[in-house]
Design a protein around this motif. Sequence first.
Motif, PDB file in Angstrom:
ATOM      1  N   ILE A  89       7.684  -2.087 -11.411  1.00 57.74           N
ATOM      2  CA  ILE A  89       7.611  -2.351  -9.974  1.00 57.74           C
ATOM      3  C   ILE A  89       6.210  -2.803  -9.580  1.00 57.74           C
ATOM      4  O   ILE A  89       6.033  -3.617  -8.666  1.00 57.74           O
ATOM      5  CB  ILE A  89       8.008  -1.088  -9.178  1.00 57.74           C
ATOM      6  CG1 ILE A  89       9.506  -0.801  -9.354  1.00 57.74           C
ATOM      7  CG2 ILE A  89       7.680  -1.248  -7.695  1.00 57.74           C
ATOM      8  CD1 ILE A  89      10.415  -1.874  -8.813  1.00 57.74           C
ATOM      9  N   SER A  90       5.195  -2.315 -10.286  1.00 54.78           N
ATOM     10  CA  SER A  90       3.827  -2.756 -10.010  1.00 54.78           C
ATOM     11  C   SER A  90       3.700  -4.262 -10.215  1.00 54.78           C
ATOM     12  O   SER A  90       3.039  -4.955  -9.439  1.00 54.78           O
ATOM     13  CB  SER A  90       2.842  -2.002 -10.910  1.00 54.78           C
ATOM     14  OG  SER A  90       1.525  -2.431 -10.682  1.00 54.78           O
ATOM     15  N   ARG A  91       4.367  -4.768 -11.250  1.00 53.96           N
ATOM     16  CA  ARG A  91       4.357  -6.219 -11.491  1.00 53.96           C
ATOM     17  C   ARG A  91       5.059  -6.953 -10.366  1.00 53.96           C
ATOM     18  O   ARG A  91       4.577  -7.990  -9.872  1.00 53.96           O
ATOM     19  CB  ARG A  91       5.044  -6.521 -12.831  1.00 53.96           C
ATOM     20  CG  ARG A  91       5.289  -8.014 -13.077  1.00 53.96           C
ATOM     21  CD  ARG A  91       6.137  -8.238 -14.314  1.00 53.96           C
ATOM     22  NE  ARG A  91       7.407  -7.513 -14.266  1.00 53.96           N
ATOM     23  CZ  ARG A  91       8.462  -7.924 -13.555  1.00 53.96           C
ATOM     24  NH1 ARG A  91       8.394  -9.019 -12.807  1.00 53.96           N
ATOM     25  NH2 ARG A  91       9.583  -7.230 -13.575  1.00 53.96           N
ATOM     26  N   GLU A 146      10.869  10.024 -17.307  1.00 57.46           N
ATOM     27  CA  GLU A 146      10.158   9.058 -18.159  1.00 57.46           C
ATOM     28  C   GLU A 146      10.603   7.631 -17.847  1.00 57.46           C
ATOM     29  O   GLU A 146       9.789   6.712 -17.733  1.00 57.46           O
ATOM     30  CB  GLU A 146      10.398   9.374 -19.633  1.00 57.46           C
ATOM     31  CG  GLU A 146       9.611   8.470 -20.574  1.00 57.46           C
ATOM     32  CD  GLU A 146       9.796   8.853 -22.026  1.00 57.46           C
ATOM     33  OE1 GLU A 146       9.397   8.070 -22.896  1.00 57.46           O
ATOM     34  OE2 GLU A 146      10.361   9.944 -22.290  1.00 57.46           O
ATOM     35  N   ARG A 147      11.932   7.456 -17.659  1.00 57.41           N
ATOM     36  CA  ARG A 147      12.441   6.110 -17.337  1.00 57.41           C
ATOM     37  C   ARG A 147      11.957   5.658 -15.958  1.00 57.41           C
ATOM     38  O   ARG A 147      11.624   4.481 -15.766  1.00 57.41           O
ATOM     39  CB  ARG A 147      13.974   6.100 -17.404  1.00 57.41           C
ATOM     40  CG  ARG A 147      14.539   6.204 -18.811  1.00 57.41           C
ATOM     41  CD  ARG A 147      16.029   5.926 -18.838  1.00 57.41           C
ATOM     42  NE  ARG A 147      16.790   6.941 -18.111  1.00 57.41           N
ATOM     43  CZ  ARG A 147      17.196   8.092 -18.645  1.00 57.41           C
ATOM     44  NH1 ARG A 147      16.892   8.403 -19.906  1.00 57.41           N
ATOM     45  NH2 ARG A 147      17.900   8.957 -17.933  1.00 57.41           N
ATOM     46  N   LEU A 148      11.904   6.587 -14.999  1.00 56.09           N
ATOM     47  CA  LEU A 148      11.416   6.225 -13.669  1.00 56.09           C
ATOM     48  C   LEU A 148       9.937   5.843 -13.716  1.00 56.09           C
ATOM     49  O   LEU A 148       9.489   4.932 -13.013  1.00 56.09           O
ATOM     50  CB  LEU A 148      11.631   7.376 -12.685  1.00 56.09           C
ATOM     51  CG  LEU A 148      13.083   7.607 -12.250  1.00 56.09           C
ATOM     52  CD1 LEU A 148      13.187   8.883 -11.417  1.00 56.09           C
ATOM     53  CD2 LEU A 148      13.609   6.421 -11.449  1.00 56.09           C
ATOM     54  N   ALA A 157      15.530  -7.457  -3.547  1.00 50.61           N
ATOM     55  CA  ALA A 157      16.694  -6.874  -4.218  1.00 50.61           C
ATOM     56  C   ALA A 157      16.260  -5.955  -5.358  1.00 50.61           C
ATOM     57  O   ALA A 157      16.821  -4.864  -5.548  1.00 50.61           O
ATOM     58  CB  ALA A 157      17.604  -7.980  -4.735  1.00 50.61           C
ATOM     59  N   GLU A 158      15.243  -6.371  -6.121  1.00 52.39           N
ATOM     60  CA  GLU A 158      14.751  -5.534  -7.212  1.00 52.39           C
ATOM     61  C   GLU A 158      14.122  -4.246  -6.675  1.00 52.39           C
ATOM     62  O   GLU A 158      14.323  -3.160  -7.242  1.00 52.39           O
ATOM     63  CB  GLU A 158      13.729  -6.308  -8.047  1.00 52.39           C
ATOM     64  CG  GLU A 158      14.327  -7.456  -8.848  1.00 52.39           C
ATOM     65  CD  GLU A 158      13.322  -8.083  -9.801  1.00 52.39           C
ATOM     66  OE1 GLU A 158      12.757  -7.345 -10.635  1.00 52.39           O
ATOM     67  OE2 GLU A 158      13.091  -9.303  -9.688  1.00 52.39           O
ATOM     68  N   LEU A 159      13.354  -4.364  -5.605  1.00 54.62           N
ATOM     69  CA  LEU A 159      12.728  -3.185  -5.030  1.00 54.62           C
ATOM     70  C   LEU A 159      13.763  -2.233  -4.442  1.00 54.62           C
ATOM     71  O   LEU A 159      13.678  -1.007  -4.618  1.00 54.62           O
ATOM     72  CB  LEU A 159      11.722  -3.608  -3.962  1.00 54.62           C
ATOM     73  CG  LEU A 159      10.485  -4.356  -4.480  1.00 54.62           C
ATOM     74  CD1 LEU A 159       9.699  -4.959  -3.323  1.00 54.62           C
ATOM     75  CD2 LEU A 159       9.595  -3.426  -5.296  1.00 54.62           C
ATOM     76  N   GLU A 160      14.746  -2.766  -3.732  1.00 54.96           N
ATOM     77  CA  GLU A 160      15.812  -1.932  -3.160  1.00 54.96           C
ATOM     78  C   GLU A 160      16.589  -1.230  -4.276  1.00 54.96           C
ATOM     79  O   GLU A 160      16.959  -0.048  -4.136  1.00 54.96           O
ATOM     80  CB  GLU A 160      16.758  -2.798  -2.322  1.00 54.96           C
ATOM     81  CG  GLU A 160      16.169  -3.289  -1.012  1.00 54.96           C
ATOM     82  CD  GLU A 160      16.339  -2.274   0.112  1.00 54.96           C
ATOM     83  OE1 GLU A 160      16.724  -1.123  -0.158  1.00 54.96           O
ATOM     84  OE2 GLU A 160      16.070  -2.655   1.265  1.00 54.96           O
ATOM     85  N   GLU A 203       0.828  -1.202   0.000  1.00 56.84           N
ATOM     86  CA  GLU A 203       0.000   0.000   0.000  1.00 56.84           C
ATOM     87  C   GLU A 203       0.867   1.259   0.000  1.00 56.84           C
ATOM     88  O   GLU A 203       0.577   2.223  -0.705  1.00 56.84           O
ATOM     89  CB  GLU A 203      -0.917   0.005   1.224  1.00 56.84           C
ATOM     90  CG  GLU A 203      -2.108  -0.920   1.114  1.00 56.84           C
ATOM     91  CD  GLU A 203      -3.136  -0.660   2.205  1.00 56.84           C
ATOM     92  OE1 GLU A 203      -2.825   0.072   3.163  1.00 56.84           O
ATOM     93  OE2 GLU A 203      -4.249  -1.185   2.085  1.00 56.84           O
ATOM     94  N   GLY A 204       1.917   1.231   0.833  1.00 51.53           N
ATOM     95  CA  GLY A 204       2.802   2.386   0.894  1.00 51.53           C
ATOM     96  C   GLY A 204       3.497   2.646  -0.431  1.00 51.53           C
ATOM     97  O   GLY A 204       3.626   3.801  -0.864  1.00 51.53           O
ATOM     98  N   LEU A 205       3.953   1.582  -1.080  1.00 52.70           N
ATOM     99  CA  LEU A 205       4.629   1.728  -2.367  1.00 52.70           C
ATOM    100  C   LEU A 205       3.682   2.276  -3.427  1.00 52.70           C
ATOM    101  O   LEU A 205       4.037   3.166  -4.210  1.00 52.70           O
ATOM    102  CB  LEU A 205       5.199   0.377  -2.801  1.00 52.70           C
ATOM    103  CG  LEU A 205       6.057   0.380  -4.070  1.00 52.70           C
ATOM    104  CD1 LEU A 205       7.320   1.208  -3.865  1.00 52.70           C
ATOM    105  CD2 LEU A 205       6.429  -1.053  -4.472  1.00 52.70           C
TER     106      LEU A 205
END
Length: 295
Positions: free
Chosen positions: A232-234, A223-225, A263-266, A194-196
Amino acid sequence: MPMSFNLNVIEEFRANGGRVGGPFEGGDLLLLTTTGVRSGRPHTVPLGFVRAEGLLLVVASAAGAPEHPQWYRNLLAHPVVRVELGTDTFDAIAVPAEGARRKRLFDAVLRKAPGYGDYQAHTERELPVIALERPEAPPGQPREVRSLADKLLEAHTWLRAQLRHVRAEAQAHVPGRPTGLGLQLRQHCLAFCEGLTHHHTGEDSAIFPALARSHPELAGTLERLGEQHRAISRIREELVALLAGVEITEPERLRTELDRISAELEAHLDHEEAELLPALAGIPFPPVRPGPAGP
């Protein structure tokens, strides 16, 4: 309780710094605001509380009614809640206790507020005991937010803390054993997700468009972010799916997948900070509103 009674208590609480009269006079009372499961709107209720084992605890007693109160169903779907305690207001994560931990905490509640024992005796359901966890600011985090860079770091620090909770609880959780961590793990996972979502929605709808106008040289970066946010939603959906089966997932697979997702989220949070902090450091937060025009 009737809604009109609750509204009167809430108004009196807020008008008198947490002090109320009537049946709650002299008691330990807080206001808990949850997010409605179906409506998505805030829902505030006055609740008695107990402090035990360094925790702020509330009990979903509903005075011994046969069904859980709506506020409890709300926090199971949306763990991030707002707490008003005296003159203090803060966000917390609502984590119901399970198993032996729930029994221990309920016994601690009964020692201070034995009336909950009467409520338990009047219903067949087990009264949930919920810890309202107030995230602490870790060392090094700016305590005063003065710029958008500080605000970004504040949000990222909170998100990283929830990830650490999830990973630590996954390490301790063993499916089929009475660790009492399944629901705790779920609540911290939902809180993180939820926070993300809230953080990325705010960036995509407000912060990035404003930055694009004030710093056109960042257009490509922004745009890249934005594209990363969709990726990141996936990953967030993968995390929810992984922890939905926490009781049956093989422990090693759970930890391996959680390490990969974390690791991907960090990496995303690190990259966003590297790209945006220099530009955000010069933008005050809260925004400075222009004063009235002179004569």
